[in-house]
Each structure stands twice: as structure tokens, then as C-alpha cells.
Write a protein that holds these residues in place. Structure first.
Motif: not given
Length: 221
Positions: A11-15, A20-24, A88-93, A196-204
Motif C-alpha cells: 500500500f503506497n510503497e512506490g519508493s 525489495v522485490i529485486e532482492e527477493v 517496506d524493506g524490514q525483512h531479510q531474504v 530492520v526498523y528504518t524511519d521509512y518502515s516506522k512511518s509505514k
């Protein structure tokens, strides 16, 4: 050959979603993103990164997105398991890989991630208290001694997935899923994950307020 599908609610994760998908997809090529009524270019970026995109016309919530992703993955007769993975990038492959290996080798129906089984994830005191309270409540109501009932990283065997039906659209879906695992007497275990908590993941949605919302949804679902 075994085939894993990775389900990513979005949901609104365009940035961030493309990276994330490329890494997965370096490890898991079969990815379905459920675009939950995004108002940005999330769907286009996800498709460009190689994911299948299924769209909700309006925002229904993460629980509904997971169920849509499960239904899509089950349409593939070669699918052997599903991994749920946040956008949002918080999980690790690497954690997802370990969970799928454990699922297959240990004969489990589901492997659930836990941020509390090792010291890699740094969780604030208040957030830790709320999440531990949620885990305690889950233990009381289901008998499952989970350490982290609201971790979004999971590996689920197809046979269990076919019996699961998520009806709670929003944050209570995680507790509903645990309830069904208990009711179905599924074979489960936990796996240490690094969130991994980032400012972005916290905002999401990884803020303390969201943790409180988890408790509210849990108690009044």
C-alpha cells in the motif's frame, strides 16, 4: 520441483517496493504483490521489478491482502509453500530462506518468524512490552507458546494454506491466523529473524501506536 511463492502486501510503497522485490527475486523468482488500493505508482514499480501484481480497487487492509495473495499462489499447482514478506524493506531474504529450509526439512506446517529469539533486532522498551503482551495473550487463548505473535515473516506449507481463511482485514489478522493454526493442530515452530526498523518502515506502521492498535484489534476482534 518445489516452488515457493512470496506474497507481499503493498500500500503506497512506490519508493521502496522495487528494490525489495529485486532482492527477493534473486532467491525466490515467484512473487505476487497485492496492491491494496495504492494511490501512488506502487503497482507499476512492482511489475517492472518482475512481480505479479493483483489489485484491490480500494484499501481493504493487510489481512485481506494476504488472503488474496494466498488464493493467487494456490492457483499454481506446483506451489509447495508461501512466504509472507513485508514491502517496506524490514525483512531479510536470508531469514526467509532459512525458514523455508526448516519448513521442508523439519516437516512443519508453518514456520513463524520471531524478533525475540536472538539479539539482532533492536526493539524499544515500550514496543517490546506491547508485543510481549500480545504474545502472552495469544498463549492464553490458543495454548501456543509463541514469543512473537505479530511477526509478518512466515513460511506456510501448501497443505495448511489450503485450510486457512483470513477474515480479519486489518492488524487482528495475525492473531486470527494463529488462532486457526491452533485449531487445525498444525505443526509449527519459530525461527529467529532480524527486523530492520528504518524511519521509512516506522512511518509505514512500525510505530508504538501501531503496536497498541494490535492490542486493541486483538481484544476486540
Amino acid at each position: 520441483m518445489p516452488r515457493t511463492w512470496v506474497v507481499i502486501p503493498m500500500f503506497n510503497e512506490g519508493s521502496v517496493v522495487a528494490s525489495v522485490i529485486e532482492e527477493v527475486r534473486k532467491t525466490f523468482p515467484h512473487v505476487v504483490c497485492v496492491d491494496d488500493g495504492s494511490r501512488d505508482d506502487s503497482a507499476a514499480r512492482a511489475e517492472a521489478a518482475g512481480a505479479v501484481v493483483v489489485r484491490h480497487p480500494v484499501n481493504l487492509g493487510q489481512g485481506a491482502s494476504l488472503q488474496t495473495g494466498f488464493s493467487y499462489a494456490l492457483r499454481d499447482p506446483q506451489a509447495t509453500e508461501v512466504v509472507t514478506f513485508d514491502a517496506d524493506g524490514q525483512h531479510q531474504v536470508a531469514d526467509a530462506v532459512g525458514m523455508v529450509e526448516l519448513l521442508r526439512e523439519g516437516g512443519y506446517d508453518i514456520v513463524i518468524g520471531s524478533r525475540f529469539l536472538d539479539g539482532r533486532t533492536k526493539v524499544g522498551a515500550l514496543k517490546r512490552l506491547v508485543l510481549k503482551t500480545a504474545a502472552w495473550w495469544t498463549r492464553i487463548t490458543t495454548g501456543m507458546a509463541l514469543t512473537d505473535a505479530h511477526n509478518g515473516l512466515r513460511a506456510i506449507d501448501r497443505r495448511l494454506l489450503e485450510r486457512i481463511r483470513i477474515r480479519q482485514n486489518r492488524m487482528a489478522h495475525a492473531s486470527e491466523l494463529v488462532d486457526q493454526i491452533g485449531e487445525l493442530d498444525a505443526k509449527w515452530t519459530e525461527y529467529p529473524t532480524h527486523i530492520v526498523y528504518t524511519d521509512y518502515s516506522k512511518s509505514k506502521g512500525q510505530s508504538l501506536l501501531n503496536s497498541v492498535n494490535i492490542l486493541v484489534d486483538l481484544l476486540f476482534k
